[in-house]
Design a protein around this motif. Structure first.
Motif, PDB file in Angstrom:
ATOM      1  N   ILE A 238      -8.007   0.735  -1.465  1.00  0.00           N
ATOM      2  CA  ILE A 238      -7.752  -0.708  -1.513  1.00  0.00           C
ATOM      3  C   ILE A 238      -8.599  -1.366  -0.431  1.00  0.00           C
ATOM      4  O   ILE A 238      -8.737  -0.842   0.673  1.00  0.00           O
TER       5      ILE A 238
ATOM      6  N   TYR B 251       0.846  -1.206   0.000  1.00  0.00           N
ATOM      7  CA  TYR B 251       0.000   0.000   0.000  1.00  0.00           C
ATOM      8  C   TYR B 251       0.876   1.249   0.000  1.00  0.00           C
ATOM      9  O   TYR B 251       0.610   2.219  -0.735  1.00  0.00           O
TER      10      TYR B 251
ATOM     11  N   THR C 291       0.921   4.307  -2.791  1.00  0.00           N
ATOM     12  CA  THR C 291       0.477   5.658  -2.421  1.00  0.00           C
ATOM     13  C   THR C 291       1.633   6.616  -2.159  1.00  0.00           C
ATOM     14  O   THR C 291       1.409   7.830  -2.036  1.00  0.00           O
TER      15      THR C 291
ATOM     16  N   PHE D  38      -6.890   2.582   3.142  1.00  0.00           N
ATOM     17  CA  PHE D  38      -6.715   1.147   2.938  1.00  0.00           C
ATOM     18  C   PHE D  38      -7.559   0.434   3.993  1.00  0.00           C
ATOM     19  O   PHE D  38      -7.387   0.649   5.192  1.00  0.00           O
TER      20      PHE D  38
ATOM     21  N   PRO E 208      -4.387  -1.645  -7.030  1.00  0.00           N
ATOM     22  CA  PRO E 208      -5.309  -1.771  -5.893  1.00  0.00           C
ATOM     23  C   PRO E 208      -5.980  -3.134  -5.768  1.00  0.00           C
ATOM     24  O   PRO E 208      -6.384  -3.517  -4.670  1.00  0.00           O
TER      25      PRO E 208
END
Length: 687
Positions: free
Chosen positions: A576, A447, A451, A553, A632
């Protein structure tokens, strides 16, 4: 040629005589879900509703626990009894197809007969026959006298491992007792044994199979005559069982296929029925397998007879006394581990008891073998008290190279794991805590890659302060996330909260929620980047997600229904979404972690599984997906991705050596190669 072979040479050549083999090859997610979650949960519920189903759906019907403490030979370290245990296990398997799982007892902490009864009684949920070998005579008499007076849910037999004919008599006794599902007192067993010993074994190996069948039949007839068989046995006629054993001698493993009809072939349109049929078809998911293939039972008898006359087991024990390091070279111990539960937190079913939890332990054993090449003995203990449970684990631990704790309720699981790790100095991990935490960290790592956020700037909220929630909190905090809020059923945890706190929540409060935010989950999620749910279905709403930071997330790990469904999470603005389910993208599946973690820890003989090893495992999982392939909907690999366990094992081995917990240094690439070979070259039948 096997006529010239010996037990001693077999041990030296094959690293022991036995291994544990899955009965089903896990090659796809569908089979995985039948053998393990969610299918295995259905099997647990069936057994919970009808405990007698344990015999049909698990290994209980054909398995025994084989115990030794070294007292007959006055061994200071009872691990030297492993050659005797393996020899007897192999004999029982070869001659009567009985699966005997070896355990070495720690005599140093077993001070009286009551300790032996405690262990025996606790093993009985899975193993209805317990066999102790080579127990010192006075102690053996005391144990049998105590068993005679005590109500136990298993039969107890004490035998001598170095008398071949006595072993064959006892094997016939064990087989007859198992097949009749009998739980007999020592006095009753002696009656059956007397009937069996009326068969003359002097002419062996001539006419061997007929004599073995005759001894078995005598035992069956005695049990039948006295009506000592279990009430679930529908056909109690001895001839029925004798035919099955005779078919086994003639046809081998394929004899069991005769009971399968076209009407019971697995069909993918009824998932839970298929899971039930699979477990019923195989009577459990694992079995003992010999590492060698004798040309005939007669040849094998000659090997045993010659080796016993030469006292080769005694020679092997002396070899281990002279050089303890040879234990891992000449026995199966280096790859033999245990999975232990007391049934207090089985999947999402809760405290359903050890017997009903057995299918989960068997399914996990299949995964350990298929994905880590590790032989795993399932052990379901009765004991609920944490201190007594730890004592039992210590009593049975000496033979195991590692122990996986499973499905222990919180907060009991925390002191149980801590105390066991402190005392045993082997790789030991409560997978419900740390397996989930490692895979969650792997997801967070990817993640961050997507990002470009800084881990130290992330704001995390965890819903659920049970086993997994606590471990996730500690691992993510240990890896750099500082701003964490954790919620339980009472609300946000903070230092000084007056209600529903304990020492473990107080510890969490000491390093989380530094601003002492109060309230409930909807208050906790505001302005957060990460949500981790290890709680209940539907506890996270769209409105809560909308109150989070940009590109949040969501790890909604409640099973079988997550805290929020993926479509709803995405609609509410989640960047996500990951769940614990295989039918959605980004499954947080513990099987990505535990096989490789234990493989790397076992291969380095690590004294513990520390924080650095878990973080290394998480990075190995995360890095299994190329940065260019991350998106994702793909931040975690599939559970059956071939190289992941080997990559995790290598990473864990490196971390173990770098942090000083490894007892041996080994080339990490060798760990990878060995793990991959064990996984890729497994000898398992296909479903």
């Amino acid at each position: 040629m096997y006529q010239q072979q010996s037990l001693r040479n077999l041990f030296l050549r094959t690293n022991g005589l036995i291994r544990i083999r899955p009965k089903v090859r896990v090659t796809d997610n569908y089979t995985l879900s039948l053998v393990y979650t969610p299918g295995v949960g259905h099997i647990c519920k069936v057994i919970q509703g009808d405990p007698d189903q344990l015999y049909d759906l698990t290994i209980t019907n054909n398995s025994i626990a084989l115990l030794a403490d070294g007292s007959k030979f006055n061994l200071a370290k009872p691990q030297k009894m492993i050659p005797n245990l393996e020899a007897i296990s192999a004999l029982y398997k070869a001659f009567y197809d009985v699966d005997a799982y070896p355990i070495v007892l720690n005599r140093n902490i077993m001070h009286n007969v009551s300790d032996y009864l405690l262990v025996i009684d606790n093993l009985s949920p899975t193993y209805k026959t317990i066999v102790l070998i080579d127990i010192e005579n006075n102690l053996a008499c005391q144990i049998l006298q105590a068993v005679e007076k005590t109500k136990l849910d298993c039969s107890v037999i004490i035998t001598n491992s170095e008398n071949l004919r006595e072993q064959l008599y006892d094997a016939a006794l064990i087989k007859a007792t198992l097949d009749c599902r009998s739980i007999l007192k020592p006095s009753q067993l002696e009656v059956v044994r007397k009937a069996i010993t009326s068969i003359d074994f002097k002419g062996l190996p001539n006419n061997l199979t007929n004599i073995l069948i005759s001894a078995y039949a005598q035992g069956l007839r005695e049990i039948h005559k006295n009506k000592w068989y279990h009430h679930t046995i529908r056909n109690v006629e001895p001839d029925h069982f004798v035919k099955k054993l005779n078919d086994l001698y003639i046809y081998g493993d394929i004899a069991q296929y005769n009971k399968w009809s076209d009407g019971h072939l697995l069909q993918k349109n009824d998932f839970y029925q298929n899971a039930l049929e699979l477990h019923r078809r195989y009577n459990g998911m694992i079995t003992i397998e010999l590492k060698f293939s004798p040309r005939s039972l007669e040849d094998l008898f000659k090997i045993y007879e010659s080796s016993y006359k030469k006292d080769e087991l005694g020679q092997l024990r002396q070899m281990l006394i002279d050089d303890p390091n040879k234990l891992r070279e000449i026995t199966f111990q280096k790859n033999y581990a245990a999975i232990i539960t007391n049934g207090t937190a089985i999947l999402g079913l809760g405290n359903i008891g050890p017997a009903a939890g057995s299918p989960v332990m068997e399914g996990k054993s299949v995964l350990f073998n298929a994905l880590g090449g590790i032989d795993l003995m399932p052990i379901c203990l009765k004991e609920k008290d944490p201190q007594k449970l730890v004592k039992i684990i210590r009593c049975i631990a000496p033979i195991f190279s590692a122990i996986n704790l499973e499905d222990l309720r919180a907060p009991d699981c925390f002191p149980i794991e801590e105390e066991a790790v402190h005392n045993l100095h082997i790789p030991l991990m409560h997978d419900d805590q740390h397996g989930t935490a490692v895979v969650s960290l792997a997801a967070v790592i990817n993640y961050i890659k997507l990002t470009k956020k800084n881990i130290k700037d992330l704001k995390l909220v965890i819903n659920g302060a049970g086993a997994a929630g606590v471990a996730i909190c500690k691992l993510l905090h240990g890896h750099g996330i500082q701003d964490i809020i954790i919620c339980d059923t009472t609300g946000i945890i903070y230092e000084g909260r007056p209600q529903n706190m304990n020492e473990f929540k107080n510890e969490l409060a000491s390093f989380t929620n530094q601003n002492k935010i109060k309230g409930v989950l909807k208050d906790a999620v505001k302005g957060r980047d990460l949500f981790v749910g290890v709680s209940t279905a539907g506890s996270l709403t769209k409105e809560m997600i909308k109150s989070m930071n940009k590109n949040p997330f969501i790890l909604a790990l409640a099973n079988p229904v997550p805290e929020i469904m993926p479509d709803d999470a995405i609609e509410a603005g989640a960047f996500i979404i990951a769940t614990g389910r295989s039918d959605f993208n980004n499954q947080v599946n513990n099987s990505l972690a535990f096989p490789g973690i234990f493989r790397g820890a076992i291969d380095t003989r690590a004294r513990e599984i520390n924080l650095e090893m878990k973080i290394a495992a998480a990075y190995a999982i995360a890095n299994s997906i190329k940065d260019s392939d991350l998106c994702p909907t793909r931040i975690l690999p599939g559970a059956l991705t071939a190289d992941i366990p080997a990559n995790v094992a290598r990473a864990v081995a490196i971390a173990a050596m770098q942090t000083g917990v490894a007892k041996i240094n080994i080339d990490p690439d060798k760990v990878f190669d060995q793990a991959r070979k064990l996984i890729m070259e497994g000898n398992m039948p296909s479903l």
